[in-house]
Write an enzyme that holds these catalytic residues in place. Structure first.
Site, PDB file in Angstrom:
ATOM      1  N   PHE A 111       0.747  -1.072   0.001  1.00  0.00           N
ATOM      2  CA  PHE A 111      -0.095   0.133  -0.033  1.00  0.00           C
ATOM      3  C   PHE A 111       0.791   1.197   0.049  1.00  0.00           C
ATOM      4  CE2 PHE A 111      -0.356   2.654   3.778  1.00  0.00           C
ATOM      5  CZ  PHE A 111       0.364   2.016   4.646  1.00  0.00           C
ATOM      6  N   LYS A 112       2.093   1.112   0.186  1.00  0.00           N
ATOM      7  CA  LYS A 112       2.765   2.230   0.425  1.00  0.00           C
ATOM      8  C   LYS A 112       3.140   3.166  -1.014  1.00  0.00           C
ATOM      9  CE  LYS A 112       5.190   1.545   4.876  1.00  0.00           C
ATOM     10  NZ  LYS A 112       4.704   0.173   5.198  1.00  0.00           N
TER      11      LYS A 112
END
Ligand SMILES: *Cc1c(COP(=O)(O)O)cnc(C)c1O
Length: 469
Positions: A111-112
């Protein structure tokens, strides 16, 4: 929009200075001076809207004037062009009012990427406007490094040096970093642990001559722009599920508290969030905090969900600032106490306020494995260990069955393939775009755990760059 430090002493800054500063000069974190309000009519219109358009509407008030609208829109479009799916945050209906929001379809499978791909574009834009260059230096135990490298590769105003502990990151994670061949990307394997790498980075930032010579900058999770970009998917998910008319809850696998703080920010902007469930692995400092009001440091344990193997959640200071009613001096005193004693307690009233929205829950490796197995049995789908922690929490700690709960899925199962295989009996396949990862060439420099050696390497590399330019 102006930004203030959580410790009250640093200068008030505008958006681009906050972007480049990272940490405030008083050791605090920057937060917006006020929370912009989301109009109910705008929120209604976001249902079914393209993610990029919603992102523009949501982030614009925070950036106000610092980036022209047209440029901001381009940066957002570019940030999400490299995702496999139509939207960077597709939702999957799990039944019984539970939803999985998949945030891992970006280039490095976690998700980063959602915030980092945007951050890379913003950095490049602001630096070009100012005619400046920066050298980004970071230490990584995995996900952050690969996301940062992919976001900064090929950007003219940026060089990035990323340190990882030699032999202590997974093959997939290492190759996602070392197979990037752009000239502005420099991978360094340090003969030491992740903590050694972090200490070296801190020492370089604390060396004024070195810091000035290279105009050092950081992209770690305390950077406000990363938090800001994460607010978007809380709002798009809620709009999909009936906000503003109906409330929504979220379960968030949490390490540094950046992701779940973005959910808190969305709620302060007026999004009807009924519950934010802070899901942890065996490193349970946040669970204990929400149970007792005491933040007490313990040992760090290595788990199946390594991106949450953290005892001190740096972004929590932003929530503390709100719980102290924005009294910077109070926050500074509390953080000093924490540094001195490894513990602080918040007032009963502050804990009560936090608990209106937040709950904590923790799951150890055995429970995480059971949850991956259960989900695979029930649906035939594999989830990664971080997601499994949040899904287990959602099933056990949801306050109201009538309110939909969105579980944030933060990594592709193939990124943590060994743990997923052990739980489900099947090897999760790498997505097509990285299927050849194990065959790609690698480029990386191995160095001793020694500040002088490292600084000399960076000096030399940058001198050669200048010579070549
Ligand atoms: C970084 C990370 C987390 C934790 O996010 P925070 O913003 O640090 O709370 C959870 N899951 C994965 C896969 C991550 O990479």
């Amino acid at each position: 929009m102006k930004y203030v430090s959580t410790r009250g002493e640093a200068p008030v800054l505008g958006f681009d200075d906050v972007l480049l500063a990272g940490l405030a000069t008083d050791g605090g974190l920057y937060v917006p001076e006020t929370w912009p309000a989301l109009a109910a009519t705008d929120l209604k219109r976001m249902k079914g809207m393209r993610y990029e358009e919603a992102a523009f509407k949501i982030m614009r008030p925070f950036i106000e004037g610092a980036i022209p609208d047209e440029d901001l829109f381009h940066i957002i479009e570019n940030a999400y062009a490299g995702f496999d799916t139509d939207t960077p945050a597709p939702m999957r209906d799990l039944g019984d009012g539970l939803w999985l929001m998949e945030l891992f379809h970006g280039p490095t499978l976690a998700f980063k990427d959602v915030a980092m791909q945007f951050l890379g574009g913003v950095f490049d834009h602001v630096l070009s406007q100012r005619g400046e260059r920066v050298t980004i230096i970071g230490a990584t135990s995995g996900d952050t490094g690969s996301a940062a490298i992919d976001a900064m590769r090929g950007k003219h105003a940026i060089d990035i040096f990323m340190l990882h502990p030699e032999g202590r990151v997974s093959d997939v994670q290492r190759r996602q970093m070392t197979s990037v061949m752009d000239g502005n990307v420099h991978n360094i394997a340090i003969d030491g642990t992740f903590d050694d790498c972090q200490d070296l980075v801190k020492a370089m930032f604390n060396d004024p001559a070195f810091r000035g010579r290279h105009n050092l900058s950081a992209v770690n999770s305390i950077n406000w722009v990363r938090v800001m970009a994460q607010i978007v998917y809380y709002i798009t998910a809620a709009a999909e599920l009936g906000a503003p008319d109906n409330p929504v809850a979220f379960s968030v696998p949490t390490g540094n508290f950046g992701n779940v703080f973005a959910g808190y920010a969305a709620s302060r902007m007026g999004l009807p969030i009924s519950q934010l469930l802070v899901a942890s692995n065996r490193n349970d400092i946040l669970t204990r905090f929400f149970d007792t009001g005491a933040m007490a440091m313990g040992d760090v344990y290595a788990t199946l969900s390594p991106s949450m193997d953290i005892q001190v959640s740096s972004n929590f200071e932003r929530l503390l600032f709100e719980l102290c009613h924005r009294d910077g001096a109070k926050v500074a005193a509390v953080m000093q106490e924490f540094r001195d004693t490894g513990r602080y307690d918040v007032a009963e009233s502050a804990l009560g306020e936090a608990r209106m929205l937040f709950d904590g829950a923790c799951y150890d490796d055995d429970q995480t494995t059971v949850e991956m197995h259960r989900h695979f049995d029930a649906t035939g789908e594999q989830i990664d260990p971080h997601t499994a922690v949040a899904l287990a929490a959602a099933r056990e700690h949801r306050r109201e069955a009538a309110i939909p709960m969105v579980v944030l899925s933060t990594a592709h199962p193939a990124k943590f393939g060994k743990a997923v295989e052990a739980a489900t009996g099947a090897v999760p396949a790498l997505p097509d775009k990285v299927a050849d990862l194990m065959d790609r060439d690698e480029r990386c420099t191995s160095l001793a755990n020694d500040l002088d050696v490292l600084e000399a390497f960076i000096d030399d590399t940058q001198a050669q760059n200048k010579g070549a330019a």
